[in-house]
Design a protein around this motif. Structure first.
Motif, PDB file in Angstrom:
ATOM      1  N   ASP A 136       0.842  -1.193   0.000  1.00  0.00           N
ATOM      2  CA  ASP A 136       0.000   0.000   0.000  1.00  0.00           C
ATOM      3  C   ASP A 136       0.887   1.256   0.000  1.00  0.00           C
ATOM      4  O   ASP A 136       1.784   1.397   0.843  1.00  0.00           O
ATOM      5  CB  ASP A 136      -0.897   0.012   1.234  1.00  0.00           C
ATOM      6  CG  ASP A 136      -1.973   1.071   1.143  1.00  0.00           C
ATOM      7  OD1 ASP A 136      -3.100   0.728   0.755  1.00  0.00           O
ATOM      8  OD2 ASP A 136      -1.679   2.244   1.447  1.00  0.00           O
ATOM      9  N   LYS A 150      -5.176   2.227   7.911  1.00  0.00           N
ATOM     10  CA  LYS A 150      -6.014   2.351   6.725  1.00  0.00           C
ATOM     11  C   LYS A 150      -5.689   1.273   5.699  1.00  0.00           C
ATOM     12  O   LYS A 150      -6.579   0.744   5.023  1.00  0.00           O
ATOM     13  CB  LYS A 150      -5.819   3.748   6.101  1.00  0.00           C
ATOM     14  CG  LYS A 150      -6.332   4.892   6.951  1.00  0.00           C
ATOM     15  CD  LYS A 150      -7.857   4.846   7.060  1.00  0.00           C
ATOM     16  CE  LYS A 150      -8.363   6.071   7.821  1.00  0.00           C
ATOM     17  NZ  LYS A 150      -9.846   6.025   7.990  1.00  0.00           N
ATOM     18  N   GLN A 187      -7.343  -1.968   6.765  1.00  0.00           N
ATOM     19  CA  GLN A 187      -8.780  -1.912   6.525  1.00  0.00           C
ATOM     20  C   GLN A 187      -9.094  -2.026   5.037  1.00  0.00           C
ATOM     21  O   GLN A 187     -10.056  -2.691   4.637  1.00  0.00           O
ATOM     22  CB  GLN A 187      -9.348  -0.609   7.085  1.00  0.00           C
ATOM     23  CG  GLN A 187      -9.276  -0.532   8.606  1.00  0.00           C
ATOM     24  CD  GLN A 187      -9.653   0.846   9.145  1.00  0.00           C
ATOM     25  OE1 GLN A 187      -9.621   1.843   8.411  1.00  0.00           O
ATOM     26  NE2 GLN A 187      -9.995   0.904  10.419  1.00  0.00           N
ATOM     27  N   ARG A 188      -8.261  -1.390   4.215  1.00  0.00           N
ATOM     28  CA  ARG A 188      -8.456  -1.446   2.773  1.00  0.00           C
ATOM     29  C   ARG A 188      -8.203  -2.866   2.246  1.00  0.00           C
ATOM     30  O   ARG A 188      -8.934  -3.371   1.389  1.00  0.00           O
ATOM     31  CB  ARG A 188      -7.523  -0.439   2.095  1.00  0.00           C
ATOM     32  CG  ARG A 188      -7.854  -0.156   0.657  1.00  0.00           C
ATOM     33  CD  ARG A 188      -7.304   1.164   0.116  1.00  0.00           C
ATOM     34  NE  ARG A 188      -6.082   1.573   0.757  1.00  0.00           N
ATOM     35  CZ  ARG A 188      -5.988   2.639   1.570  1.00  0.00           C
ATOM     36  NH1 ARG A 188      -7.064   3.366   1.837  1.00  0.00           N
ATOM     37  NH2 ARG A 188      -4.823   2.995   2.100  1.00  0.00           N
ATOM     38  N   ASN A 197     -11.027  -5.175   0.415  1.00  0.00           N
ATOM     39  CA  ASN A 197     -10.796  -5.708  -0.933  1.00  0.00           C
ATOM     40  C   ASN A 197     -10.887  -7.236  -0.955  1.00  0.00           C
ATOM     41  O   ASN A 197     -11.297  -7.830  -1.962  1.00  0.00           O
ATOM     42  CB  ASN A 197      -9.430  -5.268  -1.459  1.00  0.00           C
ATOM     43  CG  ASN A 197      -9.362  -3.781  -1.746  1.00  0.00           C
ATOM     44  OD1 ASN A 197     -10.395  -3.144  -1.995  1.00  0.00           O
ATOM     45  ND2 ASN A 197      -8.172  -3.213  -1.706  1.00  0.00           N
TER      46      ASN A 197
END
Length: 235
Positions: free
Chosen positions: A43, A50, A53-54, A58
């Motif tokens: 990322d 974040k 969580q992303r 996904n």
């Protein structure tokens, strides 16, 4: 939820959904956790929370992912049951033929006064065995030709019920055949003195009993796993 626990909590939830098979649960947990941390490492934002969580968003809902793994798991094991049924029936057939060949080789015949009873039991044995062959092959063909569904839906549950019903019927017929073989063996050995010649029929019967017993245990185990999977997924 602390920053370091987002992924951990997610994979714990996923593993709990697959608890019906602990080996599968552990393996999936490790593979998913590794995948998620790889996604976090890639990322570009630099925000670890974040990013976790992303990555989870996904990857998908834990319950849906667990259901997909459960369907694949049950489909594979159902096919294994079909193969096991065919192999067990073949094993019983080989043991039966080996015993008959031994009787012919040593010219071992049933006592005259037991031939009528032996004939009746032999007929039951023959019909039960070939019934198990027909049903067993039918069940194997049925499950092998079925595609793996995308969800553990009512149609798939009904498919598994039909398959396990066929397996149960084939196994029941095989058990009747094995019991009949046991009776025939007892009649054949009636009055015989203890000797090395008894080892072949006794050993072949032990193989038949072990094969039939193992198949009963395996089918019962997979049936229970199917029921527990449906319960855990609330389907």
């Amino acid at each position: 939820m602390q920053e370091t626990g987002v992924i951990s909590d997610y994979v714990d939830m996923l593993a709990a959904e697959l608890i019906f098979d602990r080996s599968l649960s552990r393996r999936v947990r490790q593979e998913v956790e590794d995948h998620l941390w790889e996604a976090v490492a890639a990322d570009p934002t630099g925000n670890v929370l974040k990013a976790q969580q992303r990555a989870i968003a996904n990857f998908g809902d834990a319950r849906i992912i667990a259901a997909q793994f459960a369907v694949i798991f049950l489909a594979k094991h159902s096919r294994r049951v079909g193969v096991a049924a065919v192999l067990v029936i073949a094993g019983v057939f080989i043991a039966m033929k080996a015993r008959l060949a031994w009787y012919a080789a040593v010219q071992w015949a049933v006592c005259e006064d037991m031939r009528a009873v032996s004939g009746i039991v032999a007929s039951i044995d023959r019909y039960a065995f070939w019934l198990s062959v027909i049903i067993g092959l039918g069940g194997f063909a049925y499950i092998s030709s079925s595609r793996i569904p995308s969800a553990f839906d009512p149609a798939h549950r009904q498919q598994l019920r039909r398959f396990f019903l066929l397996c149960t019927a084939a196994t029941a017929a095989l058990v009747v055949s094995v019991i009949s073989d046991g009776v025939l063996t007892a009649l054949q050995l009636r009055g015989s003195e203890l000797s090395a010649e008894l080892l072949v029929p006794i050993f072949s019967m032990a193989i038949e009993i072990a094969c039939a017993g193992g198949l009963v245990f395996y089918i019962r185990r997979i049936t229970q796993r199917t029921a527990s999977t449906a319960t855990l997924l609330n389907t």
